[in-house]
Design an enzyme around this catalytic site. Structure first.
Site, short mmCIF file in Angstrom:
data_model
loop_
_atom_site.label_atom_id
_atom_site.label_comp_id
_atom_site.label_asym_id
_atom_site.label_seq_id
_atom_site.Cartn_x
_atom_site.Cartn_y
_atom_site.Cartn_z
N GLU A 18 -5.79 -10.44 -2.17
CA GLU A 18 -6.59 -10.38 -0.93
C GLU A 18 -8.07 -10.24 -1.26
O GLU A 18 -8.74 -9.33 -0.79
CB GLU A 18 -6.16 -9.18 -0.07
N GLU A 61 0.79 -1.23 0.00
CA GLU A 61 0.00 0.00 0.00
C GLU A 61 0.83 1.28 0.00
O GLU A 61 0.71 2.10 0.91
CB GLU A 61 -0.97 -0.01 1.19
O1 9MR Z 1 -6.86 -8.99 8.02
C1 9MR Z 1 -5.86 -8.24 8.67
C2 9MR Z 1 -6.32 -7.85 10.06
O2 9MR Z 1 -6.47 -9.01 10.86
C3 9MR Z 1 -5.28 -6.91 10.70
O3 9MR Z 1 -5.76 -6.43 11.93
C4 9MR Z 1 -4.99 -5.74 9.76
C5 9MR Z 1 -3.85 -4.86 10.30
O4 9MR Z 1 -2.64 -5.57 10.37
O5 9MR Z 1 -4.60 -6.20 8.50
C6 9MR Z 1 -5.58 -6.99 7.86
O6 9MR Z 1 -5.13 -7.36 6.59
C7 9MR Z 1 -4.92 -6.29 5.69
C8 9MR Z 1 -3.70 -6.63 4.84
O7 9MR Z 1 -2.60 -6.89 5.67
C9 9MR Z 1 -3.39 -5.51 3.86
N1 9MR Z 1 -4.54 -5.18 3.07
C10 9MR Z 1 -5.79 -4.93 3.80
C11 9MR Z 1 -6.10 -6.13 4.71
C12 9MR Z 1 -7.46 -5.98 5.40
O8 9MR Z 1 -7.46 -4.85 6.20
#
Ligand code: 9MR
Length: 405
Positions: free
Chosen positions: A315, A208
């Site tokens: 994702e 990101e």
């Molecule tokens: O699914 C993930 C969630 O459990 C975490 O709290 C969060 C922060 O680390 O990240 C979520 O996954 C994200 C991913 O790492 C990057 N793209 C967006 C995803 C959903 O928020």
């Protein structure tokens, strides 16, 4: 997001304002008492109706349960025969809720959180690693012959959650913040990639890099300290540590056209012109507030792969409530999932499609407001009981017809 905030806060503010008016009118025994009282009642009713519409748990018909169990080859078997990865984010290697979805249906996994920098550290202390949790997930996958996508080496959003807070403190107090950040970034990329060497063969190097607020690069600690050079440098370090690893940049877009997308393509062009060792683009594809425009997505994917880069959907998920106008929301969700997946599966340079979770039993949406208050989210390919949802059968067919055995 703004839509949901407006829908719930604006009516609440109206109710509150009318309530204040009513109280003042009552105290002053004003002749508008009745008008104010009626207004409060009407507004409160509207608020309750909105609440029920947006937040009341819904239960959609699950017509798909009428189908028999899948027969013949599984998704993972067909994907493997086509040199394709069908993946899922996982948090725990051996959660009994998921049965043997890994490896029978998924031949790729991404640790949902375990390989994020902050999660790899003991109490967020830079340099002090505890790989136990990540190793458990990764060793399980590797022992089953399942590929692991590493996620993620550099991510400048959410201090303290995805990267250690200590980074902010160290950079703020450094005499030479740029060299301090370069060194810390090098140390972490080296430590993580070395530890997982041979087990993680694809990494999201930078996650990101785009801002969520506008068409520009995210003004995070890396960009503020090193400029966009941080992205190039992260890839160069990763390539130095292990030249055999596939290196991806990973991003999420609400729209696949527009200024933000152009900034992203300019970034890719710049990375290529600087001979930065980047191999692929990952698109997250969370359908959060709306589904994505499929024609625009197809053009987006083509633009990436025409540059000689690999592509993966990294994702994917799509909240069921985005389809609640349909007669059969689970079917409508399947239509969207299938058509989105088709664009990837039909493109030979698209090498993988990962769902952000194994089944509807666990999705990040269930933990994040306002979605946690709007059940069901059910955004994945398998339902709460690991029963395949309708897109399963159609994605299976798509994979069967993919060229590239
Ligand atoms: O699914 C993930 C969630 O459990 C975490 O709290 C969060 C922060 O680390 O990240 C979520 O996954 C994200 C991913 O790492 C990057 N793209 C967006 C995803 C959903 O928020």
């Amino acid at each position: 997001m703004i839509k949901y905030l407006l829908i719930t806060t604006i009516p609440s503010l109206f109710v509150l304002a009318s309530l204040v008016w009513l109280i003042v009118a009552l105290i002053r025994r004003s002749r508008f008492r009745k008008v104010a009282a009626s207004l409060v009642v009407v507004e409160a009713l509207i608020l309750i109706a909105l609440y029920f519409h947006w937040f009341y748990p819904k239960d959609y018909p699950r017509n798909y349960l009428d189908y028999g169990p899948p027969a013949g080859l599984t998704l993972a078997e067909i994907a493997a025969a086509k040199n394709f990865y069908i993946g899922a984010a996982i948090g725990n290697a051996s959660d009994p809720r998921y049965g043997d979805l890994v490896p029978s249906e998924f031949n790729s996994v991404t640790p949902e959180n375990a390989t994020k920098w902050r999660q790899l550290l003991v109490n967020g202390k830079i340099g002090e690693y505890d790989f136990t949790q990540a190793d458990a997930i990764i060793d399980y996958a590797v022992s089953k012959g399942v590929r692991v996508r590493g996620h993620t080496l550099v991510w400048g959003k959410f201090s303290g959650k995805t990267y250690p807070k200590e980074l902010d403190e160290r950079i703020a107090s450094a005499e030479d913040p740029a060299s301090e950040l370069r060194q810390i970034m090098r140390d972490h990329i080296t430590a993580a990639m070395t530890h997982f060497k041979g087990r993680i063969k694809t990494w999201d190097v930078v996650n990101e890099p785009m801002s969520m607020d506008g068409p520009y690069l995210d003004k995070n600690i890396y960009l503020n300290t090193l400029g966009k050079e941080y992205i190039a440098e992260a890839f160069r370090i990763a390539h130095e540590v292990d030249p055999s690893v596939q290196l991806f940049i990973n991003e999420q877009f609400g729209n696949y056209t527009g200024e933000g997308v152009e900034v992203f393509f300019d970034l890719l062009k710049w990375l290529k012109s600087e001979n930065v060792p980047i191999h692929g683009v990952g698109i997250q594809a969370h359908a959060i507030f709306k589904t994505h425009n499929l024609d625009e997505f197809r053009q987006f994917v083509n633009r990436v792969t025409e540059q000689g880069l690999l592509f993966e959907v990294t994702e994917f998920d799509a909240r069921i409530r985005l389809f609640d106008a349909a007669e059969d929301p689970y079917q409508a969700q399947a239509d969207y999932m299938t058509e989105y997946a088709r664009i990837c599966i039909e493109n030979p340079s698209c090498t993988g499609f990962t769902f952000w979770g194994l089944s509807d039993a666990r999705t990040w949406f269930d933990f994040v407001p306002p979605f946690k208050w709007m059940p069901p989210n059910d955004p994945l390919l398998f339902d709460l009981n690991s029963h395949p949802k309708p897109a399963y059968f159609r994605i299976l067919e798509l994979l069967e017809s993919r060229k590239g055995e």
